[in-house]
Design a protein around this motif. Structure first.
Motif, mmCIF file in Angstrom:
data_model
loop_
_atom_site.group_PDB
_atom_site.id
_atom_site.type_symbol
_atom_site.label_atom_id
_atom_site.label_comp_id
_atom_site.label_asym_id
_atom_site.label_seq_id
_atom_site.Cartn_x
_atom_site.Cartn_y
_atom_site.Cartn_z
ATOM 1 N N GLY A 13 0.765 -1.251 0.000
ATOM 2 C CA GLY A 13 0.000 0.000 0.000
ATOM 3 C C GLY A 13 0.790 1.293 0.000
ATOM 4 N N ALA A 21 1.262 4.002 4.594
ATOM 5 C CA ALA A 21 2.182 2.847 4.627
ATOM 6 C C ALA A 21 3.644 3.305 4.601
ATOM 7 N N LEU A 40 0.953 -1.443 -7.086
ATOM 8 C CA LEU A 40 -0.072 -1.776 -8.075
ATOM 9 C C LEU A 40 0.616 -1.980 -9.424
ATOM 10 N N ASN A 50 4.305 3.240 -11.330
ATOM 11 C CA ASN A 50 4.040 2.814 -9.949
ATOM 12 C C ASN A 50 5.285 2.163 -9.340
ATOM 13 N N VAL A 71 -4.389 -6.606 -5.655
ATOM 14 C CA VAL A 71 -4.994 -7.468 -4.631
ATOM 15 C C VAL A 71 -6.315 -8.085 -5.086
ATOM 16 N N GLN A 72 -6.810 -7.684 -6.237
ATOM 17 C CA GLN A 72 -8.019 -8.311 -6.778
ATOM 18 C C GLN A 72 -7.703 -9.635 -7.461
ATOM 19 N N SER A 97 -2.360 -1.721 3.852
ATOM 20 C CA SER A 97 -2.725 -0.301 3.874
ATOM 21 C C SER A 97 -3.339 0.065 2.518
ATOM 22 N N PHE A 100 -9.936 1.169 -1.859
ATOM 23 C CA PHE A 100 -10.361 1.835 -3.093
ATOM 24 C C PHE A 100 -11.875 1.744 -3.218
ATOM 25 N N ILE A 124 -11.482 -4.855 -2.897
ATOM 26 C CA ILE A 124 -10.147 -4.256 -2.708
ATOM 27 C C ILE A 124 -9.910 -3.849 -1.256
ATOM 28 N N ALA A 194 -6.896 5.821 11.866
ATOM 29 C CA ALA A 194 -6.156 7.096 11.789
ATOM 30 C C ALA A 194 -7.115 8.269 11.578
ATOM 31 N N PRO A 196 -7.698 12.063 9.822
ATOM 32 C CA PRO A 196 -7.444 12.404 8.416
ATOM 33 C C PRO A 196 -5.995 12.803 8.127
ATOM 34 N N SER A 201 -5.611 8.690 -1.587
ATOM 35 C CA SER A 201 -6.919 8.092 -1.263
ATOM 36 C C SER A 201 -7.828 9.113 -0.603
ATOM 37 N N PHE A 208 -13.282 16.204 2.636
ATOM 38 C CA PHE A 208 -12.051 15.887 3.368
ATOM 39 C C PHE A 208 -11.464 17.131 4.043
HETATM 40 P P1 NDP Z 1 -2.779 5.903 -0.530
HETATM 41 O O1 NDP Z 1 -3.558 6.263 -1.748
HETATM 42 O O2 NDP Z 1 -1.438 6.452 -0.376
HETATM 43 O O3 NDP Z 1 -2.718 4.319 -0.338
HETATM 44 C C1 NDP Z 1 -3.715 3.439 -0.819
HETATM 45 C C2 NDP Z 1 -3.020 2.309 -1.501
HETATM 46 O O4 NDP Z 1 -3.939 1.313 -1.965
HETATM 47 C C3 NDP Z 1 -2.238 2.766 -2.743
HETATM 48 O O5 NDP Z 1 -0.924 2.276 -2.662
HETATM 49 C C4 NDP Z 1 -2.998 2.121 -3.888
HETATM 50 O O6 NDP Z 1 -2.200 1.877 -5.029
HETATM 51 C C5 NDP Z 1 -3.428 0.831 -3.203
HETATM 52 N N1 NDP Z 1 -4.412 0.086 -3.992
HETATM 53 C C6 NDP Z 1 -5.629 0.475 -4.429
HETATM 54 N N2 NDP Z 1 -6.188 -0.506 -5.151
HETATM 55 C C7 NDP Z 1 -5.308 -1.540 -5.168
HETATM 56 C C8 NDP Z 1 -5.311 -2.839 -5.750
HETATM 57 N N3 NDP Z 1 -6.343 -3.298 -6.475
HETATM 58 N N4 NDP Z 1 -4.242 -3.633 -5.554
HETATM 59 C C9 NDP Z 1 -3.181 -3.210 -4.847
HETATM 60 N N5 NDP Z 1 -3.112 -1.990 -4.273
HETATM 61 C C10 NDP Z 1 -4.167 -1.168 -4.437
HETATM 62 O O7 NDP Z 1 -3.728 6.404 0.672
HETATM 63 P P2 NDP Z 1 -3.641 6.202 2.262
HETATM 64 O O8 NDP Z 1 -2.254 6.015 2.705
HETATM 65 O O9 NDP Z 1 -4.463 7.295 2.811
HETATM 66 O O10 NDP Z 1 -4.492 4.867 2.465
HETATM 67 C C11 NDP Z 1 -3.995 3.717 3.138
HETATM 68 C C12 NDP Z 1 -5.059 3.158 4.055
HETATM 69 O O11 NDP Z 1 -5.291 4.084 5.117
HETATM 70 C C13 NDP Z 1 -6.418 2.944 3.377
HETATM 71 O O12 NDP Z 1 -6.995 1.760 3.889
HETATM 72 C C14 NDP Z 1 -7.213 4.147 3.857
HETATM 73 O O13 NDP Z 1 -8.605 3.928 3.832
HETATM 74 C C15 NDP Z 1 -6.683 4.254 5.277
HETATM 75 N N6 NDP Z 1 -6.948 5.508 5.977
HETATM 76 C C16 NDP Z 1 -6.593 6.703 5.413
HETATM 77 C C17 NDP Z 1 -6.853 7.883 6.080
HETATM 78 C C18 NDP Z 1 -6.490 9.211 5.476
HETATM 79 O O14 NDP Z 1 -6.992 10.241 5.953
HETATM 80 N N7 NDP Z 1 -5.616 9.263 4.478
HETATM 81 C C19 NDP Z 1 -7.509 7.907 7.404
HETATM 82 C C20 NDP Z 1 -7.791 6.599 7.923
HETATM 83 C C21 NDP Z 1 -7.528 5.443 7.222
HETATM 84 P P3 NDP Z 1 -2.162 3.016 -6.190
HETATM 85 O O15 NDP Z 1 -2.154 4.355 -5.568
HETATM 86 O O16 NDP Z 1 -0.922 2.705 -6.938
HETATM 87 O O17 NDP Z 1 -3.433 2.853 -6.944
#
Ligand code: NDP
Length: 260
Positions: A13, A21, A40, A50, A71-72, A97, A100, A124, A194, A196, A201, A208
């Motif tokens: 992630g 992450a 990804l 990526n 991860v799908q 982490s 989507f 996902i 966490a 925000p 994401s 937000f």
């Molecule tokens: P990021 O976008 O940095 O991380 C999300 C990750 O998920 C990315 O690396 C993305 O890859 C990956 N991802 C999405 N779809 C797939 C897939 N099909 N296969 C593999 N990887 C996939 O955002 P965050 O760090 O914010 O998110 C990480 C976690 O933290 C999530 O679960 C989010 O809900 C949670 N969270 C976030 C908060 C926030 O405020 N940011 C608050 C609380 C929880 P790629 O970008 O390359 O598509």
């Protein structure tokens, strides 16, 4: 002496330097962990955007491998866990982490979300954890720890969080069930909830910016959390320091979750 000296694991992630992450990874490396990473898969192998983004961050810190994983896809997960086993044999931690939801479904009222959008988001954001735990079980050392990321919107209605709130509820429930199942092997499973944090994401979540202001105004600490704070708490939950904690959702949100 680091808390993770001799410990090995995998991080799913990291998208870029803002990813949660990545914040946790930096703390794991600082404590001596040996880590493999996924990204990804790139649509165009000639332009591995990526892969390059993740490698640029983690290779200077000594990443043991960086491999693609959607991860799908079961075959991708199988290949990653084969790589982990080949590289490390047994492991001590897994960081999940990943989330989507299609923007068209995420930005609507929940009752308007499509069947396809619901399935994709749950696949996902929730099933991926279940799929990883199933594969990790056989190679986790006793005392091992699995961690996922969640948000308060899985417990309470948070305007704008919509479909992802349903995913986080299911994710937190999965953590509890799997913790009860894997506890017999001495493996712990937890979620870090966490506050925000500005990431890719997060930019898909409507309101937000309002969330950031709300936390700054009303959380007990009157501010937003820092990425470093989330990183350290994530490292704690993956370390032996949290040895007695499992099935837990730990709020790292400047206390916002206690406010009515
Ligand atoms: P990021 O976008 O940095 O991380 C999300 C990750 O998920 C990315 O690396 C993305 O890859 C990956 N991802 C999405 N779809 C797939 C897939 N099909 N296969 C593999 N990887 C996939 O955002 P965050 O760090 O914010 O998110 C990480 C976690 O933290 C999530 O679960 C989010 O809900 C949670 N969270 C976030 C908060 C926030 O405020 N940011 C608050 C609380 C929880 P790629 O970008 O390359 O598509």
């Amino acid at each position: 002496m680091g808390l993770f000296d001799g410990k090995k694991g995998v991080v799913f992630g990291i998208a870029n330097e803002r990813s949660i992450a990545w914040a946790i990874t930096q703390q794991l490396f600082a404590q001596g962990a040996e880590i493999g990473f996924t990204h990804l898969p790139d649509k165009d192998p000639e332009r591995p955007k990526n892969a390059n983004k993740v490698k640029k961050l983690v290779e200077p810190l000594g990443a043991k491998f960086v491999v693609p994983c959607d991860v799908q896809k079961d075959e991708d997960l199988d290949a990653v866990f084969a790589k982990i086993t080949e590289q490390f044999g047994k492991i001590d931690f897994v960081l999940h982490s990943i989330a989507f939801a299609p923007p068209a479904d995420l930005t609507q009222e929940v009752y308007k979300c499509s069947r396809a959008g619901f399935s994709l988001s749950m696949d996902i954001s929730v099933y991926s954890l279940i799929a990883m735990c199933g594969r990790a079980k056989a190679i986790m050392n006793p005392g091992g720890s699995i961690l996922t990321l969640t948000y308060l919107g899985g417990e309470k209605v948070i305007p704008g969080y919509n479909l992802m709130g349903l995913c986080k509820s299911a994710l937190e429930s999965s953590v509890e069930y799997i913790a009860s199942e894997m506890g017999a092997d001495g493996v712990r499973v937890n979620a870090l909830s966490a506050g925000p944090v500005r990431t890719i994401s997060a930019s898909g979540v409507g309101d937000f910016k309002k969330m950031l202001t709300l936390y700054e105004t009303f959380s007990p600490l009157r501010r937003n959390i820092t990425e470093e704070e989330v990183g350290k708490s994530g490292m704690f939950l993956l370390s032996d320091m949290s040895g007695g904690i499992t099935g837990e959702t730990l709020h790292v949100d400047c206390g916002y979750h206690v406010m009515g």
